[in-house]
Design a protein around this motif. Structure first.
Motif, PDB file in Angstrom:
ATOM      1  N   GLY A   1      -9.672   5.458   0.646  1.00 27.77           N
ATOM      2  CA  GLY A   1      -9.335   5.303   2.061  1.00 27.77           C
ATOM      3  C   GLY A   1      -8.654   3.989   2.394  1.00 27.77           C
ATOM      4  N   HIS A   2      -8.249   3.226   1.386  1.00 29.07           N
ATOM      5  CA  HIS A   2      -7.575   1.953   1.622  1.00 29.07           C
ATOM      6  C   HIS A   2      -6.062   2.169   1.789  1.00 29.07           C
ATOM      7  CE1 HIS A   2     -11.388   0.381   0.711  1.00 29.07           C
ATOM      8  NE2 HIS A   2     -11.262   0.273  -0.595  1.00 29.07           N
ATOM      9  N   ILE A   3      -5.443   1.337   2.629  1.00 28.89           N
ATOM     10  CA  ILE A   3      -3.996   1.425   2.857  1.00 28.89           C
ATOM     11  C   ILE A   3      -3.279   0.701   1.729  1.00 28.89           C
ATOM     12  CG2 ILE A   3      -2.113   0.858   4.440  1.00 28.89           C
ATOM     13  CD1 ILE A   3      -4.312   0.793   6.688  1.00 28.89           C
ATOM     14  N   MET A   4      -2.470   1.424   0.963  1.00 28.07           N
ATOM     15  CA  MET A   4      -1.757   0.845  -0.172  1.00 28.07           C
ATOM     16  C   MET A   4      -0.322   0.491   0.233  1.00 28.07           C
ATOM     17  SD  MET A   4      -2.999   3.194  -3.407  1.00 28.07           S
ATOM     18  CE  MET A   4      -1.947   4.569  -2.946  1.00 28.07           C
ATOM     19  N   LEU A   5       0.054  -0.757  -0.030  1.00 28.75           N
ATOM     20  CA  LEU A   5       1.419  -1.198   0.242  1.00 28.75           C
ATOM     21  C   LEU A   5       2.096  -1.522  -1.085  1.00 28.75           C
ATOM     22  CD1 LEU A   5       0.851  -3.530   3.345  1.00 28.75           C
ATOM     23  CD2 LEU A   5       1.415  -1.082   3.298  1.00 28.75           C
ATOM     24  N   GLY A   6       3.087  -0.714  -1.451  1.00 31.67           N
ATOM     25  CA  GLY A   6       3.803  -0.934  -2.707  1.00 31.67           C
ATOM     26  C   GLY A   6       4.623  -2.209  -2.650  1.00 31.67           C
ATOM     27  N   THR A   7       4.439  -3.077  -3.615  1.00 29.03           N
ATOM     28  CA  THR A   7       5.108  -4.389  -3.583  1.00 29.03           C
ATOM     29  C   THR A   7       6.611  -4.278  -3.813  1.00 29.03           C
ATOM     30  OG1 THR A   7       4.607  -4.713  -5.936  1.00 29.03           O
ATOM     31  CG2 THR A   7       3.039  -5.595  -4.340  1.00 29.03           C
ATOM     32  N   MET A   8       7.081  -3.146  -4.344  1.00 30.04           N
ATOM     33  CA  MET A   8       8.512  -2.961  -4.559  1.00 30.04           C
ATOM     34  C   MET A   8       9.162  -2.214  -3.403  1.00 30.04           C
ATOM     35  SD  MET A   8       8.937  -4.538  -7.355  1.00 30.04           S
ATOM     36  CE  MET A   8      10.622  -4.095  -7.775  1.00 30.04           C
ATOM     37  N   ASP A   9       8.348  -1.776  -2.444  1.00 25.20           N
ATOM     38  CA  ASP A   9       8.884  -1.030  -1.303  1.00 25.20           C
ATOM     39  C   ASP A   9       9.338  -1.972  -0.188  1.00 25.20           C
ATOM     40  OD1 ASP A   9       8.365   1.336  -2.584  1.00 25.20           O
ATOM     41  OD2 ASP A   9       6.428   1.657  -1.604  1.00 25.20           O
ATOM     42  N   VAL A  10      10.274  -1.506   0.606  1.00 26.06           N
ATOM     43  CA  VAL A  10      10.761  -2.295   1.745  1.00 26.06           C
ATOM     44  C   VAL A  10       9.952  -1.948   2.982  1.00 26.06           C
ATOM     45  CG1 VAL A  10      13.096  -2.525   0.815  1.00 26.06           C
ATOM     46  CG2 VAL A  10      12.522  -0.544   2.224  1.00 26.06           C
TER      47      VAL A  10
ATOM     48  N   TRP B   1       6.752   0.907   4.267  1.00 23.09           N
ATOM     49  CA  TRP B   1       5.463   0.491   4.827  1.00 23.09           C
ATOM     50  C   TRP B   1       5.286   1.066   6.239  1.00 23.09           C
ATOM     51  CZ3 TRP B   1       4.688  -5.426   3.454  1.00 23.09           C
ATOM     52  CH2 TRP B   1       4.641  -5.564   2.060  1.00 23.09           C
ATOM     53  N   THR B   2       6.366   0.998   7.017  1.00 22.65           N
ATOM     54  CA  THR B   2       6.300   1.501   8.396  1.00 22.65           C
ATOM     55  C   THR B   2       5.929   2.983   8.423  1.00 22.65           C
ATOM     56  OG1 THR B   2       7.968  -0.110   9.114  1.00 22.65           O
ATOM     57  CG2 THR B   2       7.600   1.794  10.532  1.00 22.65           C
ATOM     58  N   LYS B   3       6.508   3.764   7.510  1.00 18.83           N
ATOM     59  CA  LYS B   3       6.199   5.191   7.447  1.00 18.83           C
ATOM     60  C   LYS B   3       4.718   5.426   7.176  1.00 18.83           C
ATOM     61  CE  LYS B   3      10.455   7.606   6.216  1.00 18.83           C
ATOM     62  NZ  LYS B   3      11.089   8.492   5.215  1.00 18.83           N
ATOM     63  N   ILE B   4       4.148   4.624   6.276  1.00 23.29           N
ATOM     64  CA  ILE B   4       2.723   4.759   5.958  1.00 23.29           C
ATOM     65  C   ILE B   4       1.870   4.477   7.186  1.00 23.29           C
ATOM     66  CG2 ILE B   4       0.820   3.841   4.564  1.00 23.29           C
ATOM     67  CD1 ILE B   4       2.797   5.608   3.035  1.00 23.29           C
ATOM     68  N   PHE B   5       2.189   3.398   7.884  1.00 21.08           N
ATOM     69  CA  PHE B   5       1.412   3.041   9.083  1.00 21.08           C
ATOM     70  C   PHE B   5       1.535   4.116  10.166  1.00 21.08           C
ATOM     71  CE2 PHE B   5       2.012  -1.468   7.507  1.00 21.08           C
ATOM     72  CZ  PHE B   5       0.688  -1.630   7.151  1.00 21.08           C
ATOM     73  N   GLU B   6       2.723   4.689  10.299  1.00 17.72           N
ATOM     74  CA  GLU B   6       2.920   5.726  11.309  1.00 17.72           C
ATOM     75  C   GLU B   6       2.154   7.006  10.979  1.00 17.72           C
ATOM     76  OE1 GLU B   6       7.441   4.549  12.878  1.00 17.72           O
ATOM     77  OE2 GLU B   6       7.170   6.060  11.304  1.00 17.72           O
ATOM     78  N   ARG B   7       1.953   7.273   9.693  1.00 18.05           N
ATOM     79  CA  ARG B   7       1.285   8.502   9.272  1.00 18.05           C
ATOM     80  C   ARG B   7      -0.222   8.345   9.122  1.00 18.05           C
ATOM     81  NH1 ARG B   7       4.175   9.957   3.888  1.00 18.05           N
ATOM     82  NH2 ARG B   7       2.555  11.571   3.871  1.00 18.05           N
ATOM     83  N   LEU B   8      -0.770   7.178   9.450  1.00 13.57           N
ATOM     84  CA  LEU B   8      -2.201   6.943   9.252  1.00 13.57           C
ATOM     85  C   LEU B   8      -3.097   7.972   9.949  1.00 13.57           C
ATOM     86  CD1 LEU B   8      -2.580   3.052   9.297  1.00 13.57           C
ATOM     87  CD2 LEU B   8      -2.850   4.621   7.374  1.00 13.57           C
TER      88      LEU B   8
END
Length: 484
Positions: A274-283, A287-294
């Motif tokens: 259940g943790h939010i993963m932010l890929g270090t190679m992603d722009v 990241w914004t898409k992940i936050f929007e889909r939470l």
């Protein structure tokens, strides 16, 4: 006599061939391609412990290879390395290699060569990899100057010469010196100054990291901020700065992160835990898409928890858990599919488990195993493809042992924490921690033996218990848990 002369000539000829060949840095990289392919951490995504061991060993190997290419570099120390090698043909004749059921084997070897060609050959041979391709590399001849200096080198006599004359064999003396095992005291003597220098240099960045982490956690009301891998302090600061910029640019997309844990890792998404993963190679766009889909992720997580509960009911109340330190880093979607497949299989089999008969026990699901097992910490490791009848028999047979292991785990965790606190206080350490690949039993043994020593070198240091000796780029001291 003629055999003796021929043996000497053959050895001298072989030595001349080796001395007339040299590898460039690029040649060495090409020659080691099979090795890199067999040990690269990216291929061990399902095995976090083995991945970390290979990452750290590759760092030390690269440092060794870099030193070999420095002009005039003479100070070589034997370097022991451990790699998990992906196995193609598990029928190896090397009895010192230990195989796992996951398709790789552990290989340990010591480097003490002084040129790239010998080092490359040692690495490939130690890992049972072919060396035939090296003959096809563009191996250059040494310059006339180097060839001339080779002629003036002392004669290298056959071993029988030293046996008959009683003279000391300089090569054998060197090998004996290299075989002397590194001790904790001697290693600290040699590396303390370097570690202190790196640590002092990293202190401003460490303070900056703590400041950024505190401010972002407070601003977003996060439960925690973590890193999946052991990136350096500068790298971590950069990642937090990047997240901070996103907060300033798009504050509205982060409204759903309250109470959550953010993990910087290799890919973006939400983890099985259940943790939010932010890929270090992603722009920022990713990241914004992940936050929007939470919100959608949170709905899926509720369905996942329901599946875990249903599986538990079918298996007599045993709890289905996910252990980040021991399991692959799965996304929420991947873990849900695993649970769903396993649940359907159980439901169709109608196993006769008495309700709540296994209450208090724990199990984890893994897709890369073929037989169930009981972990030393008391939880069952169950393959998703496990036959239901085999599963039932195994759990019944091991239930009592599992309860005993769970109780021992609680005692061990308490003992480990107490020993870490005591060791940190005795040696005035700034921090004492271990790598995920080091077990609690190994950590306990290490700390107990450390407390018997007097080690003023450690005051104010960051000490990591690992499987080898190393000084990290930010000044952390790594020592093997089974140090001598």
């Amino acid at each position: 006599f003629y055999y003796f002369i021929r043996l000497c000539l053959e050895k001298i000829l072989l030595q001349c061939i080796l001395q007339s060949r040299t590898l460039s840095g690029a040649d060495a990289i090409n020659a080691l391609r099979p090795f890199y392919f067999a040990v690269h951490p990216d291929f061990f995504g399902q095995h976090p412990k083995e991945r970390e061991v290979n990452e750290n060993s590759l760092k030390r190997l690269n440092g060794y290879l870099e030193n070999l290419q420095k002009p005039g570099f003479r100070s070589f120390k034997p370097t022991q390395l451990t790699f998990y090698v992906r196995e193609r043909e598990p029928n190896s004749s090397n009895v010192q290699e230990s195989f796992s059921a996951s398709g790789f084997r552990a290989v340990s070897f010591t480097l003490h060569t002084r040129d790239l060609l010998s080092t490359v050959l040692d690495i490939l041979n130690s890992c049972s990899l072919s060396t035939e391709h090296i003959q096809n590399l563009n191996v250059n001849s040494q310059s006339h100057k180097e060839a001339k200096s080779t002629v003036n080198r002392p004669i290298k006599w056959d071993k029988t010469y030293y046996s008959f004359t009683g003279f000391k064999d300089p090569e054998e003396e060197l090998e004996q010196a290299q075989r002397v095992e590194t001790t904790l005291i001697s290693w600290l003597d040699d590396n303390e100054a370097s570690a202190v220098k790196k640590l002092k240099k990293s202190l401003p960045l460490r303070k900056e990291l703590e400041r950024l982490k505190f401010e972002l956690s407070h601003q977003l009301q996060l439960s925690d901020i973590r890193w999946q891998r052991s990136w350096g302090i500068a790298h971590r600061c950069s990642q937090l700065h990047s997240l901070g910029r996103l907060v300033q640019q798009r504050p509205e997309v982060l409204k759903n992160v309250k109470g959550r844990t953010v993990v910087f890792t290799d890919r973006s998404g939400v983890s099985a835990a259940g943790h939010i993963m932010l890929g270090t190679m992603d722009v920022h766009h990713h990241w914004t898409k992940i936050f929007e889909r939470l919100p959608n992720y949170y709905k899926l997580q509720k369905r996942l928890l329901f599946l875990e509960d249903r599986i538990s009911q079918l298996l007599g109340g045993i709890q289905v858990i996910y252990i980040e330190e021991l399991q692959p880093l799965l996304t929420l979607e991947e873990y849900y599919e695993t649970l769903d497949s396993f649940y359907n299989k159980l439901r169709d089999s109608r196993l006769p488990f008495h309700p709540r008969s296994l209450r208090g026990l724990q199990m984890i699901l893994e897709s890369d195993r073929y037989a169930p097992s009981l972990h030393e910490f008391g939880h069952f490791t169950i393959p998703t493809i496990c036959d239901p009848a085999t599963l039932q028999w195994f759990i019944f047979a091991k239930a009592q042992e599992a309860r005993e292991n769970l109780k021992r785990k609680e005692e061990m965790m308490i003992s480990e924490k107490e020993l870490i606190d005591t060791s940190t206080e005795k040696f005035s350490l700034d921090r004492l921690y271990k790598e995920p690949s080091v077990s609690s039993a190994q950590m306990i043994d290490c700390c107990k033996r450390l407390l018997e020593e007097s080690l003023p070198y450690l005051q104010g240091m960051h000490l990591c218990i690992s499987h080898f000796y190393s000084v990290l780029q930010d000044g952390d001291l790594c020592i093997p848990w089974n140090w001598k």
